[in-house]
Design an enzyme around this catalytic site. Structure first.
Site: not given
Ligand SMILES: NC(=O)c1ccc[n+]([C@@H]2O[C@H](COP(=O)([O-])OP(=O)(O)OC[C@H]3O[C@@H](n4cnc5c(N)ncnc54)[C@H](O)[C@@H]3O)[C@@H](O)[C@H]2O)c1
Length: 246
Positions: A153, A157
């Site tokens: 991951y 990133k």
């Molecule tokens: N939540 C956090 O604390 C956090 C922190 C830093 C970065 N992020 C990043 O933010 C983004 C969103 O995170 P989140 O917390 O909303 O995650 P989440 O898991 O709640 O939502 C992610 C969505 O992406 C979809 N998805 C997964 N694989 C996919 C693919 N191959 N093609 C299309 N869609 C796909 C999933 O079905 C899901 O609906 C991610 O890139 C994550 O790495 C999140």
């Protein structure tokens, strides 16, 4: 209306941060494309937005798949005529320490989080070039600096940062702004399974002493998608309560 009639694709917008971004953009007048790989999530968000009178298109495309992403861009252009904004938000975690990390875990995360962004940037480039206009925002992470158990991951990133900077260099001449957001702990399903003790420890390291909400990310993303940020490109903006101060 800060995005009136702009066409925005938000990948992984069936829930969480992506959904919040799609809702924020549509409230500012954008036509939005809800891309996800889980059909029920796409249906829920698109039906909701349609009921609010938003111009919305749901597309089931896996960002890690080159030809499905091509189809995503083609369907968007067919429905709305163009693409003005791309948010590379789709992301997954498959955690394990490096010695225990399977090749499968490594490949899955790199394919979705990093190759997925390349696929989208690559296919949307010609459309934005033609318009001499575009905004590309990728969701990186504070974990790009490294985190035990998240080598795949973290690498994906950190890779997004190199991809963002290089795309900014290459696409700048076409009037395209390319930036990244690096969230810290944001309350979504992705972090819902962190054990309470570790969560408490994590919060104690955040200068603002709290986790973030999806609106914290969608507000920043709106700024980067709007013309208020038209002289900003190639940047990674932390949105993490001060967790990292690079
Ligand atoms: N939540 C956090 O604390 C956090 C922190 C830093 C970065 N992020 C990043 O933010 C983004 C969103 O995170 P989140 O917390 O909303 O995650 P989440 O898991 O709640 O939502 C992610 C969505 O992406 C979809 N998805 C997964 N694989 C996919 C693919 N191959 N093609 C299309 N869609 C796909 C999933 O079905 C899901 O609906 C991610 O890139 C994550 O790495 C999140």
């Amino acid at each position: 209306m800060r995005l009136k009639d702009k066409v925005a694709i938000i990948t992984g917008s069936g829930q969480g941060i992506g959904e919040a971004i799609a809702r924020r953009f549509s409230a500012e007048g954008a036509k939005v494309v809800i891309d996800d790989i889980v059909q029920e999530r796409i249906d829920r968000v698109t039906e909701d937005l349609k009921a609010e009178g938003v111009d919305v298109l749901g597309v089931n495309a896996d960002v890690s798949n080159y030809s499905q992403v091509h189809m995503l861009i083609q369907k968007t252009v067919k429905a709305f005529g163009t693409v003005d904004i791309l948010v590379n938000n789709a992301g997954i975690i498959r955690d394990a320490t490096i010695m225990k990390m399977s090749e499968e875990y490594w490949d899955e995360v790199i394919d979705v989080n990093l190759k997925g962004a390349y696929n989208c940037i690559h296919h949307v480039g010609p459309v934005m070039k033609k318009n001499q206009y575009g905004k590309i925002i990728s969701i990186s992470s504070a974990v790009r600096f490294g985190n035990i158990g998240q080598a795949n991951y973290s690498a994906s990133k950190a890779g997004l940062v190199g991809l963002t900077r290089t795309t900014a260099l290459e696409y700048g001449r076409y009037g395209i702004n390319v930036n990244a957001i690096a969230p810290g702990y944001i309350e979504t399903k992705m972090i819902a399974n962190i054990p309470p003790k570790i969560r408490e420890m994590a919060i104690s390291t955040i200068p603002l002493h709290r986790t973030g909400q999806v609106v914290d990310i969608s507000n920043l993303c709106l700024f980067l998608a709007s013309d208020e940020s038209s002289y900003i490109t190639g940047q990674v903006i932390q949105c993490d309560g001060g967790l990292k101060m690079p």
